[in-house]
Scaffold this motif. Structure first.
Motif, PDB file in Angstrom:
ATOM      1  N   ALA A   1       0.808  -1.220   0.000  1.00  0.00           N
ATOM      2  CA  ALA A   1       0.000   0.000   0.000  1.00  0.00           C
ATOM      3  C   ALA A   1       0.839   1.266   0.000  1.00  0.00           C
ATOM      4  O   ALA A   1       0.311   2.353  -0.221  1.00  0.00           O
ATOM      5  CB  ALA A   1      -0.936   0.002   1.207  1.00  0.00           C
ATOM      6  N   GLN A   2       2.165   1.158   0.238  1.00  0.00           N
ATOM      7  CA  GLN A   2       3.015   2.339   0.250  1.00  0.00           C
ATOM      8  C   GLN A   2       3.651   2.614  -1.111  1.00  0.00           C
ATOM      9  O   GLN A   2       4.454   3.526  -1.240  1.00  0.00           O
ATOM     10  CB  GLN A   2       4.119   2.156   1.309  1.00  0.00           C
ATOM     11  CG  GLN A   2       3.594   1.912   2.715  1.00  0.00           C
ATOM     12  CD  GLN A   2       2.698   3.034   3.195  1.00  0.00           C
ATOM     13  OE1 GLN A   2       3.011   4.195   3.000  1.00  0.00           O
ATOM     14  NE2 GLN A   2       1.579   2.687   3.822  1.00  0.00           N
ATOM     15  N   LYS A   3       3.311   1.854  -2.136  1.00  0.00           N
ATOM     16  CA  LYS A   3       3.947   1.982  -3.442  1.00  0.00           C
ATOM     17  C   LYS A   3       3.093   2.775  -4.433  1.00  0.00           C
ATOM     18  O   LYS A   3       3.134   2.543  -5.632  1.00  0.00           O
ATOM     19  CB  LYS A   3       4.238   0.588  -4.013  1.00  0.00           C
ATOM     20  CG  LYS A   3       5.198  -0.219  -3.154  1.00  0.00           C
ATOM     21  CD  LYS A   3       5.415  -1.590  -3.752  1.00  0.00           C
ATOM     22  CE  LYS A   3       6.342  -2.429  -2.873  1.00  0.00           C
ATOM     23  NZ  LYS A   3       6.544  -3.783  -3.423  1.00  0.00           N
ATOM     24  N   ILE A   4       2.323   3.710  -3.935  1.00  0.00           N
ATOM     25  CA  ILE A   4       1.448   4.498  -4.787  1.00  0.00           C
ATOM     26  C   ILE A   4       2.279   5.367  -5.730  1.00  0.00           C
ATOM     27  O   ILE A   4       3.244   6.000  -5.326  1.00  0.00           O
ATOM     28  CB  ILE A   4       0.509   5.383  -3.952  1.00  0.00           C
ATOM     29  CG1 ILE A   4      -0.419   4.505  -3.107  1.00  0.00           C
ATOM     30  CG2 ILE A   4      -0.295   6.312  -4.833  1.00  0.00           C
ATOM     31  CD1 ILE A   4      -1.305   5.280  -2.162  1.00  0.00           C
TER      32      ILE A   4
ATOM     33  N   LEU B   1      -2.062   2.070  -7.423  1.00  0.00           N
ATOM     34  CA  LEU B   1      -1.728   1.323  -6.209  1.00  0.00           C
ATOM     35  C   LEU B   1      -1.613  -0.162  -6.531  1.00  0.00           C
ATOM     36  O   LEU B   1      -2.624  -0.840  -6.740  1.00  0.00           O
ATOM     37  CB  LEU B   1      -2.804   1.530  -5.141  1.00  0.00           C
ATOM     38  CG  LEU B   1      -2.672   0.669  -3.880  1.00  0.00           C
ATOM     39  CD1 LEU B   1      -1.365   0.981  -3.158  1.00  0.00           C
ATOM     40  CD2 LEU B   1      -3.867   0.897  -2.958  1.00  0.00           C
ATOM     41  N   PRO B   2      -0.383  -0.721  -6.615  1.00  0.00           N
ATOM     42  CA  PRO B   2      -0.237  -2.169  -6.805  1.00  0.00           C
ATOM     43  C   PRO B   2      -0.777  -2.921  -5.588  1.00  0.00           C
ATOM     44  O   PRO B   2      -0.505  -2.530  -4.444  1.00  0.00           O
ATOM     45  CB  PRO B   2       1.280  -2.357  -6.928  1.00  0.00           C
ATOM     46  CG  PRO B   2       1.815  -1.007  -7.277  1.00  0.00           C
ATOM     47  CD  PRO B   2       0.914  -0.033  -6.585  1.00  0.00           C
ATOM     48  N   ILE B   3      -1.533  -3.980  -5.826  1.00  0.00           N
ATOM     49  CA  ILE B   3      -2.077  -4.774  -4.718  1.00  0.00           C
ATOM     50  C   ILE B   3      -1.606  -6.224  -4.760  1.00  0.00           C
ATOM     51  O   ILE B   3      -1.860  -6.983  -3.826  1.00  0.00           O
ATOM     52  CB  ILE B   3      -3.615  -4.716  -4.688  1.00  0.00           C
ATOM     53  CG1 ILE B   3      -4.207  -5.168  -6.008  1.00  0.00           C
ATOM     54  CG2 ILE B   3      -4.090  -3.313  -4.334  1.00  0.00           C
ATOM     55  CD1 ILE B   3      -5.721  -5.247  -6.014  1.00  0.00           C
ATOM     56  N   SER B   4      -0.927  -6.614  -5.848  1.00  0.00           N
ATOM     57  CA  SER B   4      -0.342  -7.955  -5.951  1.00  0.00           C
ATOM     58  C   SER B   4       0.634  -7.932  -7.114  1.00  0.00           C
ATOM     59  O   SER B   4       0.858  -6.893  -7.739  1.00  0.00           O
ATOM     60  CB  SER B   4      -1.433  -9.017  -6.183  1.00  0.00           C
ATOM     61  OG  SER B   4      -1.940  -8.927  -7.498  1.00  0.00           O
TER      62      SER B   4
ATOM     63  N   PHE C   1       4.950   9.271 -12.727  1.00  0.00           N
ATOM     64  CA  PHE C   1       6.003  10.022 -12.062  1.00  0.00           C
ATOM     65  C   PHE C   1       6.887   9.119 -11.202  1.00  0.00           C
ATOM     66  O   PHE C   1       6.422   8.122 -10.638  1.00  0.00           O
ATOM     67  CB  PHE C   1       5.401  11.103 -11.166  1.00  0.00           C
ATOM     68  CG  PHE C   1       4.782  12.232 -11.937  1.00  0.00           C
ATOM     69  CD1 PHE C   1       5.567  13.221 -12.508  1.00  0.00           C
ATOM     70  CD2 PHE C   1       3.402  12.295 -12.095  1.00  0.00           C
ATOM     71  CE1 PHE C   1       5.002  14.263 -13.216  1.00  0.00           C
ATOM     72  CE2 PHE C   1       2.819  13.336 -12.804  1.00  0.00           C
ATOM     73  CZ  PHE C   1       3.624  14.319 -13.368  1.00  0.00           C
ATOM     74  N   ASN C   2       8.162   9.491 -11.100  1.00  0.00           N
ATOM     75  CA  ASN C   2       9.114   8.807 -10.220  1.00  0.00           C
ATOM     76  C   ASN C   2       9.107   7.301 -10.445  1.00  0.00           C
ATOM     77  O   ASN C   2       9.115   6.513  -9.499  1.00  0.00           O
ATOM     78  CB  ASN C   2       8.799   9.116  -8.748  1.00  0.00           C
ATOM     79  CG  ASN C   2       8.880  10.592  -8.462  1.00  0.00           C
ATOM     80  OD1 ASN C   2       9.766  11.284  -8.944  1.00  0.00           O
ATOM     81  ND2 ASN C   2       7.924  11.088  -7.677  1.00  0.00           N
TER      82      ASN C   2
END
Length: 215
Positions: free
Chosen positions: A23-26, A60-63, A206-207
């Motif tokens: 959840a922190q990889k937004i 947001l990656p979830i898997s 971005f980034n």
């Protein structure tokens, strides 16, 4: 029925997010593109109305294979028919619909093909509307025509094709899940009308130093 489907979709998505360790990889994204639109039920055929599809979003990656995408857009839809007759009633028609729109969707990454596909829903708030027939602006209230509804709920299918790291080409097909208005014609016919849109967009992430799973 439509709202129940949307609520269940959102419920499942938020459950996935709640139990996700990523959840922190937004990632933020910038969106710029165009629409080719028509309005089904208006007796005008073809994707001849061009408009802007632009805004920002988040991923947001979830898997390893799935990600959640949320966007905030200016989305211009409508319909257009050029002049058909050399007459005061020239047969032309143009409807401009401008929405502030929030698409929400689930994306699946195909590792072999290096493409990603997705599906979701979109909520649009009508922020601008004009309509012309035979070259003349239609004034409201009108005998046969009503203004469009203030909101548009759409479902859509999505395809991303990577160009290079951080940059993607996006194709989207969207269709209203409920009519945007009812229209009566002067010959007595009645039609429910729906937005029908093809979108072609460039997406910049971005980034994007660490490659996302859906890149």
């Amino acid at each position: 029925m439509i709202m129940k489907i949307i609520k269940w979709f959102l419920f499942i998505v938020f459950l996935q997010i709640a139990f996700s360790s990523s959840a922190q990889k937004i990632k933020g994204m910038l969106i710029l593109g165009m629409n080719m639109s028509q309005v089904d039920g208006d007796r005008v055929f073809g994707y001849h109305k061009f408009g802007v599809n632009a805004g920002v979003g988040a991923i947001l990656p979830i898997s390893d294979a799935f990600s959640i995408h949320v966007e905030t857009l200016l989305n211009q839809k409508g319909a257009r028919q050029g002049v058909r007759y050399e007459d005061s009633l020239d047969g032309s028609y143009k409807m401009n619909l401008q929405y502030a729109e929030v698409p929400f969707y689930l994306n699946f990454f195909d590792k072999k093909g290096k493409m990603s596909i997705g599906a979701g829903f979109s909520y649009g708030k009508l922020v601008g509307f004009t309509e012309k027939q035979n070259g003349y602006k239609i004034e409201f209230p009108h005998t046969y025509i009503t203004k469009p509804k203030s909101t548009d709920f759409s479902g859509f299918l999505n395809l991303y094709v990577p160009i290079k790291a951080g940059l993607k080409l996006n194709f989207r097909y969207s269709y209203s899940l409920q009519s945007i208005r009812k229209r009566y014609f002067s010959d007595g016919a009645f039609r429910e009308q729906y937005n029908n849109v093809l979108s072609f967009r460039l997406i910049y992430i971005f980034n994007d130093k660490v490659k996302l799973k859906d890149d």
